[in-house]
Design a protein around this motif. Structure first.
Motif, PDB file in Angstrom:
ATOM      1  N   ASN A  67       0.630  -1.211  -0.118  1.00 44.46           N
ATOM      2  CA  ASN A  67       0.056   0.136   0.073  1.00 44.46           C
ATOM      3  C   ASN A  67       0.798   1.177  -0.027  1.00 44.46           C
ATOM      4  N   PRO A  68       1.058   1.926  -1.127  1.00 45.43           N
ATOM      5  CA  PRO A  68       0.236   1.514  -2.431  1.00 45.43           C
ATOM      6  C   PRO A  68       1.096   0.736  -3.426  1.00 45.43           C
ATOM      7  N   ASP A 119       5.212   0.547  -1.396  1.00 46.24           N
ATOM      8  CA  ASP A 119       5.397   0.472  -0.068  1.00 46.24           C
ATOM      9  C   ASP A 119       4.857  -1.229   0.096  1.00 46.24           C
TER      10      ASP A 119
HETATM   11 MG    MG Z   1       2.029   2.836   2.391  1.00 51.78          MG
END
Ligand code: MG
Ligand code: ADP
Length: 701
Positions: free
Chosen positions: A192-193, A205
């Motif tokens: 995420n994302p 991430d």
């Molecule tokens: Mg993140």
């Protein structure tokens, strides 16, 4: 595990992550010389989980700015008491649509893949789709399409669409067969994302939290064990394993009833009466009496010869002692409650251990038992219904009783019905596996509150070729509280049930009425070899016709346009004077109408386009405007029955709107005519729409 390590895991699995460097101290210009601008600086360290919140992410940096930004970030973090163990400097991915992709372990269903709109939107929008792992490629395509924000992926306001194939590939890499989910010690895994753009996807991430208890995907039980207290006796394996043959459960040679009283009639006495009325050979177990309620009695289960099924209705504390004597009896039902559902898991564990020690399979505790007209098995009074092809497995005895009684009133005929209560031993999944190969059963209804063996249930649903109708109690917070005091079960997120249904082709219904209605559809039409596609609605004109279109839309069954070639023919039959001909097709049906008109219309239409389903609705009230004569309505029902006979590749379903306006008995006559022709009957368009939509999932073999 730090972000850069989770990203390394992804990179090795073939997922694109930004190019970057990891440095323990402050990054120097030489460290970042090989990276293309703009750059992103991220600190990592113990306790740094949500980096942005802590000020540990800086975007849009030039190479020359990185060193200074790092020392500023380190100082700011130190001011908050956080020590940066080092930095990740990476290339900044081009803008796109930020998605979240994650895997969580559901306590009942095991690993579940989640995909949705991510980044800063993830929390605010909660726009996510879930699927049980492993997902198929069809699931991977359905997930992004199911998002409310799907339009963002397709391109909007002049922005190009993203590379959906790359999104699908990522979902398969994480949640597909052999995917990351199988190798992770879940915990929790989250990208995420991931930034989706026209040129592909980049995971910018990643977070990975291994399970706190060290459970891994390979060695952890996919489902929690039945509750066990630390002081409860050790529980040996079930004797019959997962491939149990349940024939004797449904068709025992004889049954024994433990707990009937000679002085104060109770549930045990009631069952003695039920069994005698059903003609089932039965023996009572009583410590003193030689006879209970006119049934011969023995002193203990150990003395009951030739018995395949024992029913135990004594107080919870005494059940284990009784079950321990059931050696040689393949099935023991514990009717009594007061176990796990009442906050006494240790009593349930002791009961299960007693059953395993005796070598008997346990049904319940906290259940009504079994109903099977073919095998004279019953848990209801009022006689046995006709043997049939519909099976039901229910975690509620009361609901099963209602479905049997109301269902039979509406024409259902049952092959096997089992209530499982707390399902401490015999589970819905195990029964479903057996029913799938039971020659007598053509469709299965399931009522569940506690998916104790959720993963096994998923696998059984995926494996069966029978149509399955699923009613789940406790999907709302309010219902969960009701269920918690009922079977002691906790039902997970309602979305998991929808995912389960979508992934396995089961039909998820929301009421007992729809459970019966959809089963009735499969009973009536189940053996028809359907040739056509789509749904046609025919009946009298007006608002009902418009509402019909809406009802089918809500149920997810599209009404397909009429074939153009037939329009002339329909006008010759007198239809559509001054109006357009469409689907729903308006055909006069009423006391003064010609009963053979609808069959002629259907013959004409299906010559050009063989519809899979035809829904013929009538306004019953209109037939009794001028009097009480039933013949016009019965005549119409017979004409439709003739049409069904002439169109074996199309399923005709009758909707008798406003049936309460018929004189007493007429509705039953209509139902009898329809049943003889293999047509199901519904009182409302909504009920018919749910059933026809379910039928669509099993349209062609
Ligand atoms: Mg993140
Ligand atoms: P957090 O721990 O706060 O979730 P992230 O690593 O997700 O930190 O970074 C926060 C945001 O910064 C992301 O949601 C994304 O919008 C952006 N971002 C982070 N890394 C990159 C990158 N390499 N390229 C482009 N954008 C990035």
């Amino acid at each position: 595990m730090f972000e850069y390590q989770a990203k390394e895991l992804l990179r090795r699995a073939g997922v694109t992550v930004p190019r970057g460097v990891v440095v323990a101290g402050d990054p120097t210009p030489a460290d970042v010389a090989g990276l293309d601008e703009p750059l992103v600086l991220k600190a990592f360290g113990a306790g740094l989980v949500h980096k942005s919140d802590a000020g540990a992410v800086e975007l849009g940096l030039r190479r020359s700015q990185v060193a200074e930004a790092a020392s500023r970030m380190r100082a700011a973090l130190a001011g908050r008491g956080v020590t940066a163990a080092g930095f990740l400097v990476e290339e900044q991915a081009a803008a796109g649509v930020e998605l979240i992709v994650g895997v969580v372990r559901d306590p009942a269903f095991g690993p579940v893949l989640l995909a949705g709109l991510g980044g800063v939107w993830a929390e605010a929008l909660r726009d996510t789709a879930v699927r049980l792992c492993p997902i198929s490629e069809a699931d991977a395509r359905a997930m992004p399409a199911a998002l409310r924000g799907a339009a963002l992926l397709r391109g909007y306001r002049g922005r190009p669409g993203v590379d959906v194939d790359a999104v699908v590939k990522l979902l398969m890499t994480v949640g597909g067969p052999g995917g990351l989910w199988e190798r992770l010690e879940l915990g929790e895994f989250e990208i995420n994302p991931v930034i989706a753009a026209p040129s592909g996807v980049v995971a910018v991430d990643a977070r990975y939290l291994p399970a706190a208890d060290g459970a891994t995907a390979s060695d952890a039980p996919a489902t929690p064990e039945p509750p066990t207290a630390s002081d409860a006796p050790a529980t040996p394996e079930p004797p019959a394993g997962s491939g149990a043959d349940f024939s004797a459960l449904f068709e025992p040679r004889a049954v024994a009833v433990v707990g009937a009283s000679t002085t104060r009639p109770n549930f045990g006495n009631m069952f003695l009466d039920f069994y005698r009325a059903a003609g089932m050979p039965v023996v009572a177990v009583h410590p003193e009496a030689d006879e209970v309620s006119g049934v011969p009695a023995v002193r203990s289960l150990a003395e009951a010869a030739g018995v395949d099924y024992a029913l135990v209705a004594v107080p919870a504390e005494r059940c284990a002692g009784v079950v321990r004597q059931a050696t040689g009896i393949p099935y023991t039902q514990v009717m009594s409650g007061g176990f796990g559902e009442a906050g006494r898991p240790e009593l349930e564990a002791e009961l299960l251990a007693a059953a395993r020690a005796a070598g008997t399979r346990l049904l319940g505790p906290n259940c009504m038992g079994v109903y099977c007209p073919r095998g004279r098995q019953t848990f209801t009074g009022g006689g046995l219904g006709p043997p049939g092809t519909i099976a039901l497995v229910s975690q509620s005895g009361g609901l099963a009783g209602e479905v049997v009684k109301v269902g039979e009133r509406r024409g259902l005929a049952f092959s096997r019905v089992a209530t499982v209560g707390n399902a401490a031993d015999v589970t819905p999944a195990e029964l479903l596996r057996w029913l799938s190969h039971d020659g007598e059963t053509r469709a299965v209804g399931l009522y569940l509150e506690d998916p104790r063996d959720g993963r096994a249930l998923y696998e059984a649903l995926a494996a069966t070729t029978l149509p399955v109708v699923l009613l789940v109690g406790g999907r709302s917070a309010q219902g969960r509280r009701a269920a918690a005091s009922h079977t002691g079960g906790l039902v997970s997120d309602g979305r998991i049930w929808r995912a389960l249904a979508e992934q396995t082709g089961a039909t998820l219904v929301t009421s007992q009425d729809d459970l019966i209605g959809v089963l009735a559809f499969f009973q009536a039409h189940g053996s028809r070899a359907v040739t056509g596609e789509g749904v046609l609605v025919v009946g009298p004109s007006g608002g009902a016709s418009v509402l019909a279109a809406d009802a089918f839309d809500r149920a997810g069954a599209g009404l397909d346009p009429l074939p153009g070639e037939v329009l002339g023919e329909l006008r010759e039959l007198g239809l559509g004077a001054g109006s357009t001909l469409a689907n729903p097709l308006e055909v006069p049906v009423g006391p003064r109408g010609r009963p053979e008109l609808v069959p002629r219309v259907l013959a004409a239409v299906t010559r050009h386009r063989p519809y899979r389903d035809v829904v013929a609705h009538v306004n019953v009230q209109s037939f009794f405007t001028y009097g009480t004569a039933a013949e016009p309505l019965l005549g119409y029902a017979r004409a439709l029955a003739g049409a069904q006979h002439d169109l074996p590749g199309t399923r005709i379903t009758l909707v008798t709107r406003n049936a309460e306006c018929a004189p007493a008995g007429v509705e039953d006559e209509v139902r009898a005519i329809a049943a003889a022709a293999g047509m199901p009957v519904y009182r409302s368009m909504e009920a018919a729409a749910v059933a026809v939509a379910a039928g669509g999932r099993h349209g062609t073999a």
